[in-house]
Design a protein around this motif. Structure first.
Motif, PDB file in Angstrom:
ATOM      1  N   GLY A  96       0.794  -1.226   0.000  1.00 41.73           N
ATOM      2  CA  GLY A  96       0.000   0.000   0.000  1.00 41.73           C
ATOM      3  C   GLY A  96       0.825   1.274   0.000  1.00 41.73           C
ATOM      4  N   ASP A  97       2.130   1.170   0.285  1.00 41.23           N
ATOM      5  CA  ASP A  97       2.982   2.358   0.175  1.00 41.23           C
ATOM      6  C   ASP A  97       3.063   2.783  -1.291  1.00 41.23           C
ATOM      7  N   THR A  98       3.446   4.032  -1.516  1.00 49.17           N
ATOM      8  CA  THR A  98       3.649   4.478  -2.889  1.00 49.17           C
ATOM      9  C   THR A  98       5.062   5.005  -3.055  1.00 49.17           C
ATOM     10  N   VAL A  99       5.535   4.921  -4.292  1.00 50.38           N
ATOM     11  CA  VAL A  99       6.855   5.436  -4.648  1.00 50.38           C
ATOM     12  C   VAL A  99       6.620   6.425  -5.779  1.00 50.38           C
ATOM     13  N   GLN A 100       7.190   7.611  -5.633  1.00 51.70           N
ATOM     14  CA  GLN A 100       6.966   8.673  -6.609  1.00 51.70           C
ATOM     15  C   GLN A 100       8.222   8.867  -7.447  1.00 51.70           C
ATOM     16  N   VAL A 101       8.140   8.581  -8.742  1.00 50.52           N
ATOM     17  CA  VAL A 101       9.269   8.791  -9.654  1.00 50.52           C
ATOM     18  C   VAL A 101       8.885   9.956 -10.553  1.00 50.52           C
ATOM     19  N   GLY A 102       9.444  11.133 -10.283  1.00 52.63           N
ATOM     20  CA  GLY A 102       8.979  12.328 -10.982  1.00 52.63           C
ATOM     21  C   GLY A 102       7.487  12.497 -10.718  1.00 52.63           C
ATOM     22  N   ARG A 103       6.682  12.575 -11.794  1.00 49.74           N
ATOM     23  CA  ARG A 103       5.226  12.701 -11.608  1.00 49.74           C
ATOM     24  C   ARG A 103       4.522  11.365 -11.722  1.00 49.74           C
ATOM     25  N   GLN A 104       5.283  10.294 -11.848  1.00 50.43           N
ATOM     26  CA  GLN A 104       4.689   8.953 -11.979  1.00 50.43           C
ATOM     27  C   GLN A 104       4.678   8.264 -10.614  1.00 50.43           C
ATOM     28  N   GLN A 105       3.593   7.553 -10.344  1.00 55.54           N
ATOM     29  CA  GLN A 105       3.482   6.918  -9.037  1.00 55.54           C
ATOM     30  C   GLN A 105       3.306   5.402  -9.154  1.00 55.54           C
ATOM     31  N   ALA A 106       4.012   4.694  -8.263  1.00 59.00           N
ATOM     32  CA  ALA A 106       3.847   3.244  -8.179  1.00 59.00           C
ATOM     33  C   ALA A 106       3.250   2.891  -6.832  1.00 59.00           C
ATOM     34  N   ARG A 107       2.394   1.880  -6.844  1.00 49.71           N
ATOM     35  CA  ARG A 107       1.863   1.282  -5.617  1.00 49.71           C
ATOM     36  C   ARG A 107       2.681   0.038  -5.325  1.00 49.71           C
ATOM     37  N   VAL A 108       2.862  -0.235  -4.055  1.00 47.53           N
ATOM     38  CA  VAL A 108       3.597  -1.432  -3.660  1.00 47.53           C
ATOM     39  C   VAL A 108       2.607  -2.531  -3.288  1.00 47.53           C
ATOM     40  N   LEU A 109       2.819  -3.706  -3.895  1.00 45.62           N
ATOM     41  CA  LEU A 109       2.040  -4.895  -3.515  1.00 45.62           C
ATOM     42  C   LEU A 109       2.987  -5.850  -2.816  1.00 45.62           C
ATOM     43  N   PHE A 110       2.571  -6.390  -1.700  1.00 45.48           N
ATOM     44  CA  PHE A 110       3.377  -7.392  -0.981  1.00 45.48           C
ATOM     45  C   PHE A 110       2.923  -8.762  -1.474  1.00 45.48           C
ATOM     46  N   ILE A 111       3.817  -9.444  -2.173  1.00 43.49           N
ATOM     47  CA  ILE A 111       3.455 -10.734  -2.779  1.00 43.49           C
ATOM     48  C   ILE A 111       4.500 -11.806  -2.451  1.00 43.49           C
TER      49      ILE A 111
END
Ligand code: ZN
Ligand code: FE
Length: 252
Positions: A96-111
């Protein structure tokens, strides 16, 4: 504006990715076992690397983290539980954490399943999933630290929420051998047969040294829609079913 994705061939069949926000030219590296090809790619692209991301702690996905962190002055991200074993670890992530690369955002999934600290990065807007050694095109990772139930949860529950046109950027170029197994497991699956033929054509052009590979010989990205049609693990009906398929693949 979009996320530009370079595929960097590393070791003998690994994929390292350089992701760049085209608006800001800020970039993230995903799963780097070798520093030199990543630095060369980032310099050629003229980008500023701000994040070093790992999907899991295995050396073939993370060995170059310390060197890249020094070179770019960037933090290293991985699952919080891998703090003591992920090379170069500085920043822990959770579901559920997010990572911001410039203006692009990633959600983290724990798998967790391949390893107990495995995560994926999902760029919803850019439709790009970085799933390391959990999901491969046509296959899935070995269960080194997890169970069939955990892999079923990852592939058939968590990733099931993502759309068919989500692109799949996995950790290895294993597609041809995975689909050969899929064709053996599901001999009547026409989608498997067609994709295997296409993938064999692509891989027939392969350079002797994977480091010299060009886009023409890469079978990645796949899409989740293609995986739903061709990947026996994504198609498993239950955790037990997945466990049987995984055991058969281990001795194929
Ligand atoms: Zn691995
Ligand atoms: Fe790996």
């Amino acid at each position: 504006m979009s996320l530009r994705i370079e595929r960097i061939p590393t070791l003998s069949d690994n994929y390292t990715y350089l992701l760049t926000c085209e608006e800001t030219q800020e970039a993230a590296v995903v799963d780097a076992p070798e520093a030199a090809p990543v630095i060369a790619c980032a310099e050629a692209a003229g980008v500023r690397v701000t994040h070093i991301l790992s999907t899991h702690h295995h050396a073939d996905h993370s060995m170059a983290n310390p060197e890249l962190a020094r070179h770019f002055g960037a933090p290293v991200y991985g699952h919080a539980s891998d703090a003591d074993r992920l090379p170069g670890f500085t920043n822990g992530l959770e579901e559920g954490d997010t990572v911001q690369v410039g203006r692009q955002q990633a959600r983290v999934l724990f798998i967790p399943a391949h390893t107990r600290g495995h995560i994926a990065y999902v760029f919803d807007e850019a439709k790009a999933l970085f799933c390391g050694d959990t999901l491969f095109a046509g296959g899935c990772g070995r269960l080194f630290e997890g169970t069939p139930d955990m892999m079923y949860e990852a592939l058939c529950v968590k990733l099931a929420d993502l759309p068919d046109d989500m692109r799949v950027f996995c950790g290895h170029e294993y597609t041809e051998s995975n689909l050969a197994f899929a064709a053996h497991t599901e001999p009547d699956n026409e989608a498997v047969r067609e994709k295997l033929e296409r993938v064999r054509g692509v891989r027939a052009k392969a350079a002797a040294d994977w480091h010299d590979a060009t886009a023409a010989e890469m079978t990645i990205p796949s899409t989740l829609g293609e995986e739903r049609a061709t990947n026996p693990f994504v198609r498993a009906r239950s955790a037990d079913d997945l466990g049987r398929i995984r055991a058969a693949k281990d001795s194929f």
